[in-house]
Design an enzyme around this catalytic site. Structure first.
Site, PDB file in Angstrom:
ATOM      1  CD  GLU A  81      -3.168  -0.503   0.554  1.00 11.93           C
ATOM      2  OE1 GLU A  81      -3.134   0.227  -0.244  1.00 11.93           O
ATOM      3  OE2 GLU A  81      -4.243  -1.076   0.700  1.00 11.93           O
ATOM      4  CB  CYS A  83      -1.905   7.035   1.089  1.00 13.20           C
ATOM      5  SG  CYS A  83      -3.547   6.357   1.767  1.00 13.20           S
TER       6      CYS A  83
HETATM    7  P1  NAD Z   1       8.095   4.816   5.231  1.00 14.87           P
HETATM    8  O1  NAD Z   1       8.100   4.136   3.955  1.00 14.87           O
HETATM    9  O2  NAD Z   1       9.081   5.788   5.258  1.00 14.87           O
HETATM   10  O3  NAD Z   1       7.954   4.104   6.405  1.00 14.87           O
HETATM   11  C1  NAD Z   1       7.051   2.914   6.655  1.00 14.87           C
HETATM   12  C2  NAD Z   1       7.294   1.799   7.462  1.00 14.87           C
HETATM   13  O4  NAD Z   1       8.373   1.191   6.792  1.00 14.87           O
HETATM   14  C3  NAD Z   1       7.762   2.561   8.968  1.00 14.87           C
HETATM   15  O5  NAD Z   1       7.355   1.444   9.912  1.00 14.87           O
HETATM   16  C4  NAD Z   1       9.407   2.116   8.636  1.00 14.87           C
HETATM   17  O6  NAD Z   1      10.226   1.897   9.958  1.00 14.87           O
HETATM   18  C5  NAD Z   1       9.463   1.088   7.714  1.00 14.87           C
HETATM   19  N1  NAD Z   1      10.790   0.797   7.160  1.00 14.87           N
HETATM   20  C6  NAD Z   1      11.605   1.695   6.493  1.00 14.87           C
HETATM   21  N2  NAD Z   1      12.561   0.857   5.996  1.00 14.87           N
HETATM   22  C7  NAD Z   1      12.267  -0.433   5.710  1.00 14.87           C
HETATM   23  C8  NAD Z   1      12.745  -1.383   5.156  1.00 14.87           C
HETATM   24  N3  NAD Z   1      13.974  -1.405   4.440  1.00 14.87           N
HETATM   25  N4  NAD Z   1      12.115  -2.728   5.373  1.00 14.87           N
HETATM   26  C9  NAD Z   1      10.861  -2.795   5.885  1.00 14.87           C
HETATM   27  N5  NAD Z   1      10.432  -1.654   6.676  1.00 14.87           N
HETATM   28  C10 NAD Z   1      11.133  -0.690   6.535  1.00 14.87           C
HETATM   29  O7  NAD Z   1       6.619   5.889   4.992  1.00 14.87           O
HETATM   30  P2  NAD Z   1       6.091   7.070   6.090  1.00 14.87           P
HETATM   31  O8  NAD Z   1       6.749   8.086   5.820  1.00 14.87           O
HETATM   32  O9  NAD Z   1       5.915   6.364   7.469  1.00 14.87           O
HETATM   33  O10 NAD Z   1       4.467   6.840   5.317  1.00 14.87           O
HETATM   34  C11 NAD Z   1       4.138   7.889   4.351  1.00 14.87           C
HETATM   35  C12 NAD Z   1       4.052   7.159   3.334  1.00 14.87           C
HETATM   36  O11 NAD Z   1       3.034   6.137   3.479  1.00 14.87           O
HETATM   37  C13 NAD Z   1       3.527   8.040   2.108  1.00 14.87           C
HETATM   38  O12 NAD Z   1       4.036   7.720   0.902  1.00 14.87           O
HETATM   39  C14 NAD Z   1       1.987   7.569   2.123  1.00 14.87           C
HETATM   40  O13 NAD Z   1       1.241   7.903   0.865  1.00 14.87           O
HETATM   41  C15 NAD Z   1       2.231   6.119   2.315  1.00 14.87           C
HETATM   42  N6  NAD Z   1       0.749   5.713   3.027  1.00 14.87           N
HETATM   43  C16 NAD Z   1       0.007   4.863   1.873  1.00 14.87           C
HETATM   44  C17 NAD Z   1      -1.111   4.486   2.528  1.00 14.87           C
HETATM   45  C18 NAD Z   1      -2.030   3.486   1.591  1.00 14.87           C
HETATM   46  O14 NAD Z   1      -2.915   2.909   1.917  1.00 14.87           O
HETATM   47  N7  NAD Z   1      -1.926   3.226   0.252  1.00 14.87           N
HETATM   48  C19 NAD Z   1      -1.796   4.829   3.709  1.00 14.87           C
HETATM   49  C20 NAD Z   1      -1.014   5.624   4.311  1.00 14.87           C
HETATM   50  C21 NAD Z   1       0.484   6.032   4.069  1.00 14.87           C
END
Ligand code: NAD
Length: 499
Positions: free
Chosen positions: A250, A284
């Site tokens: 997502e 998002c």
């Molecule tokens: P992010 O990708 O920076 O982090 C998300 C999660 O991934 C965190 O828990 C982080 O610790 C973890 N993470 C980081 N590196 C990783 C790795 N190498 N392997 C596994 N996990 C890892 O995202 P964010 O800044 O927390 O959130 C914002 C983003 O999320 C935006 O792009 C937004 O559009 C998206 N988002 C999507 C949806 C959806 O339903 N499509 C909903 C909400 C947010």
């Protein structure tokens, strides 16, 4: 707010208990303060991933083997605990990522509604085989599933995957965002308080390294990741050689709102403001492009400009808060840098975004774009809208369709046939007709196409995503499958006598 500050960090939730963590410290910070005051000092214990996956594996057979009614009973116990925890969870969300307390309360309250909704929808989402099928269609749990969440809905975006994953017989290891460990802890406290069966739900804290270790763990059969495209891509790469691990993504969005000449102008303005500015643009599904046809574009631009100029962010605990700060000071820096990059490539400020003092505050920005600028394909994750005046309706549809993401899209028009064209041409997993791009329902599918993700793992189809289908066919004991060729070969000799 003092209740949330210095709440003791309880460690990881593993095997039904909070277990002290050993590792590097990290802290969550209140973005509504100018210094980013510490909310919670947490510890990232990558080693806890193994313990959590082992606990989930140990609990799997009992949980998977239990009748679905027993799983529903356990989830209802969690649901019954929500009212007592709701305010504490909401306070943690607001303190750690800055959304208004009203939004945070709605998010915390949605935990109970999600549980009720999933229970009610389950029979519809895991249907029996069609009439005349020679057997059963069943949905087998994947096994241990990792659920990795982002900061913007730190509780909802764990819960929305945790509940359908658990109800279908999987066990879970969840990882909240490093920006929101207290929110994650308070979510886990619901399960602790509900005496949820040990090891069925586990939660580990940490930075990206913890998420990476969890996603890559050989004992994890499914990964549901919600977050940025860049991180989703990294997980995809890291799990490439494990095709049996189901990776559901997502990711982000660059969600357009297309406004046609026959739209209701008041309605379009209001829905665009809600779409672009709720959660300070950090959804998002946030509206980040507005595309208008010539008969309505000038009036729409004027009205949006007037409204954007009036919006000032305020402290999220202020009962009148419409838009709080961005989630962190780093998020503000990155947002303002991307806004500047957009200006550098020719986006013209109608109302400029400005950084304000006192916290990670910004004012919303409305910018005129020609079309084709790189910013139109990038998620800024803040209150920023690119406004495009299209030459005609064909041009407007073509602009909306040119989108590397495909999460949500809005169309404003009086004509139902325009909706059909929109559905046909514009890539999106969620379409809102005369509604903001933020419109979504847990009782309908949710997820994106293109760079927004795969499998549509949230919303109503989540239980199916947490399983793999199995066809089960049976024959009565002793029945012989007719086969003329085999009969000719064997004649009337008993099977054991074939030499
Ligand atoms: P992010 O990708 O920076 O982090 C998300 C999660 O991934 C965190 O828990 C982080 O610790 C973890 N993470 C980081 N590196 C990783 C790795 N190498 N392997 C596994 N996990 C890892 O995202 P964010 O800044 O927390 O959130 C914002 C983003 O999320 C935006 O792009 C937004 O559009 C998206 N988002 C999507 C949806 C959806 O339903 N499509 C909903 C909400 C947010």
């Amino acid at each position: 707010m003092s209740e949330t500050r210095h709440d003791p960090f309880r460690g990881n939730f593993v095997g039904g208990h909070f277990v002290p963590a050993i590792g590097d410290g990290f802290a969550s910070h209140d973005p509504a303060t100018s210094a980013g005051d510490v909310v919670t000092e947490a510890v990232a214990d990558v080693g806890a991933v193994d313990a959590a996956v082992e606990a989930a594996q140990a609990a799997l057979r009992g949980w998977r083997g239990a009748a679905v009614e027993a799983r529903i009973d356990a989830l209802r116990r969690v649901q019954s605990k929500v009212p007592a925890h709701q305010e504490r969870i909401a306070q943690a969300i607001t303190a750690e990522m800055g959304k208004s307390l009203a939004e945070a309360r709605a998010e915390a309250g949605s935990i109970a509604g999600k549980i009720a909704g999933v229970i009610e929808q389950l029979p519809h989402e895991l249907p029996r085989a069609g009439p005349g099928a020679p057997g059963e269609q069943r949905f087998h749990p994947l096994g241990v599933v990792a659920i990795i969440g982002p900061f913007n809905f730190p509780v909802h975006l764990l819960n929305t995957h945790v509940i359908p994953t658990l109800i279908t017989g999987n066990t879970v290891v969840a990882k909240p965002s490093e920006l929101t460990p207290l929110s994650g802890q308070r979510y886990a406290e619901l399960f602790a308080d509900a005496d949820f069966p040990a090891g069925v739900f586990n939660l580990v804290h940490g930075l990206g390294a913890t998420g990476a270790a969890l996603a890559a763990h050989p004992g994890v059969r499914g990964v549901v990741f919600t977050g940025s495209y860049a991180t989703g891509r990294r997980i995809r790469e890291a799990t490439f050689d494990r095709p049996g691990k189901k990776l559901s993504l997502e990711l982000g969005g660059k969600n357009p709102a297309l406004v046609l000449d026959d739209a209701d102008l008041d309605q379009a303005v209001r829905e665009i403001l809600l779409g672009a500015l709720l959660t300070t643009g950090q959804r998002c599904t946030a509206t980040s492009r507005v595309i208008a046809t010539p008969g309505i574009a000038p009036a729409l631009e004027r009205r949006l400009a007037a409204a954007f100029a009036r919006v000032t962010p305020s402290p999220p605990t202020d009962p009148a808060c419409f838009m709080g700060p961005l989630a962190s000071h780093a998020a503000r820096e990155s947002f303002m840098a991307r806004v500047a990059a957009g200006e550098g490539e020719g986006l013209k400020a109608i109302v400029p975004a400005r950084a304000l003092p006192g916290g990670a505050y910004v004012t919303p920005g409305l910018y005129r774009a020609q079309g084709g600028e790189a910013t139109l394909s990038e998620e800024l994750f803040g209150p920023h809208v690119a406004f495009e005046a299209a030459a005609d309706e064909d041009d407007a549809f073509a602009r909306a369709a040119s989108n590397p993401f495909g999460l949500s899209a809005s169309l404003f028009s009086a004509r139902a046939d325009a909706l059909e064209r929109f559905y046909d041409e514009v890539p999106a997993g969620v379409i809102n007709f005369n509604r903001s791009t933020n419109g979504a329902s847990g009782l309908l599918p949710f997820g994106g196409v293109g760079m927004s993700g795969n499998w549509h793992p949230a919303g109503s189809l989540a239980p199916r995503n947490a399983t793999y289908p199995v066809a089960v066919m049976r024959a009565p004991l002793g029945e012989r499958t007719p086969h003329a060729g085999l009969d000719r070969l064997l004649g009337d000799r008993p099977l054991g006598e074939i030499a």
